[in-house]
Write a protein that holds these residues in place. Structure first.
Motif, PDB file in Angstrom:
ATOM      1  N   TYR A  76       4.512   7.988   3.918  1.00 38.23           N
ATOM      2  CA  TYR A  76       4.024   7.409   2.676  1.00 38.23           C
ATOM      3  C   TYR A  76       2.787   6.555   2.960  1.00 38.23           C
ATOM      4  O   TYR A  76       2.727   5.838   3.948  1.00 38.23           O
ATOM      5  N   ILE A  77       1.814   6.622   2.051  1.00 31.35           N
ATOM      6  CA  ILE A  77       0.572   5.857   2.199  1.00 31.35           C
ATOM      7  C   ILE A  77      -0.004   5.589   0.813  1.00 31.35           C
ATOM      8  O   ILE A  77       0.248   6.341  -0.144  1.00 31.35           O
ATOM      9  N   GLY A  78      -0.795   4.538   0.724  1.00 29.91           N
ATOM     10  CA  GLY A  78      -1.544   4.273  -0.497  1.00 29.91           C
ATOM     11  C   GLY A  78      -0.826   3.448  -1.541  1.00 29.91           C
ATOM     12  O   GLY A  78      -1.281   3.367  -2.674  1.00 29.91           O
ATOM     13  N   GLY A  79       0.267   2.826  -1.169  1.00 28.72           N
ATOM     14  CA  GLY A  79       1.012   2.048  -2.149  1.00 28.72           C
ATOM     15  C   GLY A  79       0.988   0.556  -1.874  1.00 28.72           C
ATOM     16  O   GLY A  79       0.297   0.091  -0.974  1.00 28.72           O
ATOM     17  N   SER A  80       1.778  -0.179  -2.659  1.00 33.74           N
ATOM     18  CA  SER A  80       1.748  -1.637  -2.573  1.00 33.74           C
ATOM     19  C   SER A  80       3.054  -2.256  -2.082  1.00 33.74           C
ATOM     20  O   SER A  80       3.107  -3.457  -1.857  1.00 33.74           O
ATOM     21  N   VAL A  81       4.085  -1.470  -1.913  1.00 33.98           N
ATOM     22  CA  VAL A  81       5.384  -1.989  -1.500  1.00 33.98           C
ATOM     23  C   VAL A  81       5.558  -1.790   0.005  1.00 33.98           C
ATOM     24  O   VAL A  81       5.427  -0.670   0.494  1.00 33.98           O
ATOM     25  N   PRO A  82       5.849  -2.846   0.759  1.00 38.62           N
ATOM     26  CA  PRO A  82       6.042  -2.678   2.200  1.00 38.62           C
ATOM     27  C   PRO A  82       7.290  -1.853   2.519  1.00 38.62           C
ATOM     28  O   PRO A  82       8.312  -1.990   1.846  1.00 38.62           O
ATOM     29  N   ASP A  83       7.176  -0.995   3.537  1.00 37.21           N
ATOM     30  CA  ASP A  83       8.291  -0.201   4.059  1.00 37.21           C
ATOM     31  C   ASP A  83       9.103   0.485   2.962  1.00 37.21           C
ATOM     32  O   ASP A  83      10.315   0.265   2.837  1.00 37.21           O
ATOM     33  N   PRO A  84       8.463   1.322   2.153  1.00 41.29           N
ATOM     34  CA  PRO A  84       9.169   1.946   1.023  1.00 41.29           C
ATOM     35  C   PRO A  84      10.170   3.002   1.487  1.00 41.29           C
ATOM     36  O   PRO A  84      10.005   3.626   2.530  1.00 41.29           O
ATOM     37  N   SER A  85      11.187   3.203   0.688  1.00 44.75           N
ATOM     38  CA  SER A  85      12.155   4.282   0.918  1.00 44.75           C
ATOM     39  C   SER A  85      11.713   5.511   0.122  1.00 44.75           C
ATOM     40  O   SER A  85      10.902   5.414  -0.809  1.00 44.75           O
ATOM     41  N   SER A 103      -3.019  14.634  -5.031  1.00 45.26           N
ATOM     42  CA  SER A 103      -3.830  15.249  -3.983  1.00 45.26           C
ATOM     43  C   SER A 103      -4.809  14.178  -3.514  1.00 45.26           C
ATOM     44  O   SER A 103      -5.628  13.694  -4.295  1.00 45.26           O
ATOM     45  N   ALA A 104      -4.701  13.822  -2.227  1.00 40.20           N
ATOM     46  CA  ALA A 104      -5.546  12.739  -1.715  1.00 40.20           C
ATOM     47  C   ALA A 104      -5.835  12.931  -0.229  1.00 40.20           C
ATOM     48  O   ALA A 104      -5.024  13.498   0.504  1.00 40.20           O
ATOM     49  N   ILE A 105      -6.985  12.438   0.162  1.00 37.27           N
ATOM     50  CA  ILE A 105      -7.406  12.423   1.562  1.00 37.27           C
ATOM     51  C   ILE A 105      -7.591  10.960   1.939  1.00 37.27           C
ATOM     52  O   ILE A 105      -8.210  10.199   1.190  1.00 37.27           O
ATOM     53  N   PHE A 106      -7.068  10.590   3.092  1.00 36.30           N
ATOM     54  CA  PHE A 106      -7.148   9.216   3.582  1.00 36.30           C
ATOM     55  C   PHE A 106      -7.939   9.214   4.889  1.00 36.30           C
ATOM     56  O   PHE A 106      -7.355   9.274   5.973  1.00 36.30           O
ATOM     57  N   PRO A 107      -9.276   9.187   4.809  1.00 35.63           N
ATOM     58  CA  PRO A 107     -10.106   9.256   6.021  1.00 35.63           C
ATOM     59  C   PRO A 107      -9.884   8.052   6.928  1.00 35.63           C
ATOM     60  O   PRO A 107      -9.651   6.935   6.453  1.00 35.63           O
ATOM     61  N   HIS A 108      -9.988   8.300   8.221  1.00 39.43           N
ATOM     62  CA  HIS A 108      -9.790   7.244   9.215  1.00 39.43           C
ATOM     63  C   HIS A 108     -11.096   6.596   9.655  1.00 39.43           C
ATOM     64  O   HIS A 108     -11.069   5.603  10.381  1.00 39.43           O
ATOM     65  N   ILE A 116     -10.307  10.463  -2.625  1.00 39.90           N
ATOM     66  CA  ILE A 116     -10.541   9.982  -1.268  1.00 39.90           C
ATOM     67  C   ILE A 116     -10.204   8.503  -1.311  1.00 39.90           C
ATOM     68  O   ILE A 116     -10.833   7.740  -2.045  1.00 39.90           O
ATOM     69  N   GLU A 117      -9.160   8.125  -0.560  1.00 36.79           N
ATOM     70  CA  GLU A 117      -8.617   6.781  -0.647  1.00 36.79           C
ATOM     71  C   GLU A 117      -8.671   6.082   0.706  1.00 36.79           C
ATOM     72  O   GLU A 117      -8.721   6.741   1.747  1.00 36.79           O
ATOM     73  N   PRO A 118      -8.623   4.765   0.712  1.00 33.14           N
ATOM     74  CA  PRO A 118      -8.643   4.027   1.983  1.00 33.14           C
ATOM     75  C   PRO A 118      -7.423   4.348   2.847  1.00 33.14           C
ATOM     76  O   PRO A 118      -6.336   4.603   2.323  1.00 33.14           O
TER      77      PRO A 118
END
Length: 179
Positions: A33-42, A97-102, A129-131
């Motif tokens: 999981y990536i791109g959210g606001s909740v730490p350590d999501p289930s 649909s998202a790309i998370f460039p490094h 394209i997201e952080p």
């Protein structure tokens, strides 16, 4: 080996993981999981759509065997990047649909891939394209899900298996099994 990392969200991570696990040059694929606001999501929290996370995969790959640009082209050919927050019957921001460039180079490659693949689709590509924010690996039972469950799971039989068959046909020379 000099490995690179790609992080991609193309709907259900079971589908995306199954595709990239079979590609030459890919070392590991981790669902998460990536791109959210909740730490350590289930998984349950992400599926609720309230955390802001996307189901995604983090791919460790050898850029001497498969380039980031090639990964992106395969990504665009193995999911529908024209449906906002939806893949088939799966709806919600977690299926975006998202790309998370490094880095900046991956960001430029992502922008180029969107432009290059637009002609493949009748509708505009809506892939964001997201952080590259905090990455959370999914629970163990999600890792290599299709490989372990195959067509015994109804979703896998109806959605993952046909997508994987199409990928195998279109990219037969690029499969690990073709090595």
């Amino acid at each position: 080996m000099n490995m690179a990392i790609a992080t991609l969200a193309g709907g259900c991570f079971w589908c995306t993981e199954a595709v990239f696990n079979e590609l030459k040059g890919v070392d590991t694929v981790v669902s998460g999981y990536i791109g959210g606001s909740v730490p350590d999501p289930s998984y349950e929290a992400v599926c609720s759509g309230r955390t802001g996370h996307a189901e995604a995969v983090r791919i460790s790959f050898d850029p001497n065997v498969v380039s980031y640009a090639e990964l992106l082209d395969i990504f665009f050919h193995t999911h529908d990047p024209t449906t906002l927050n939806r893949q088939g019957a799966d709806t919600g921001t977690q299926y975006r649909s998202a790309i998370f460039p490094h880095d900046a180079e991956q960001r430029a490659e992502a922008e180029a891939a969107i432009a290059r693949n637009q002609d493949v689709w009748d509708n505009p590509i809506v892939t964001s394209i997201e952080p590259d924010t905090t990455w959370y690996p999914a629970e163990d039972y999600h890792q290599r899900y299709f490989e372990r469950n195959g067509t015994a799971n109804g979703y896998c039989a109806a959605v993952v298996a046909p997508k994987l068959a199409k990928f195998r046909k279109g990219y037969a020379a690029r499969l690990k099994s073709a090595a």
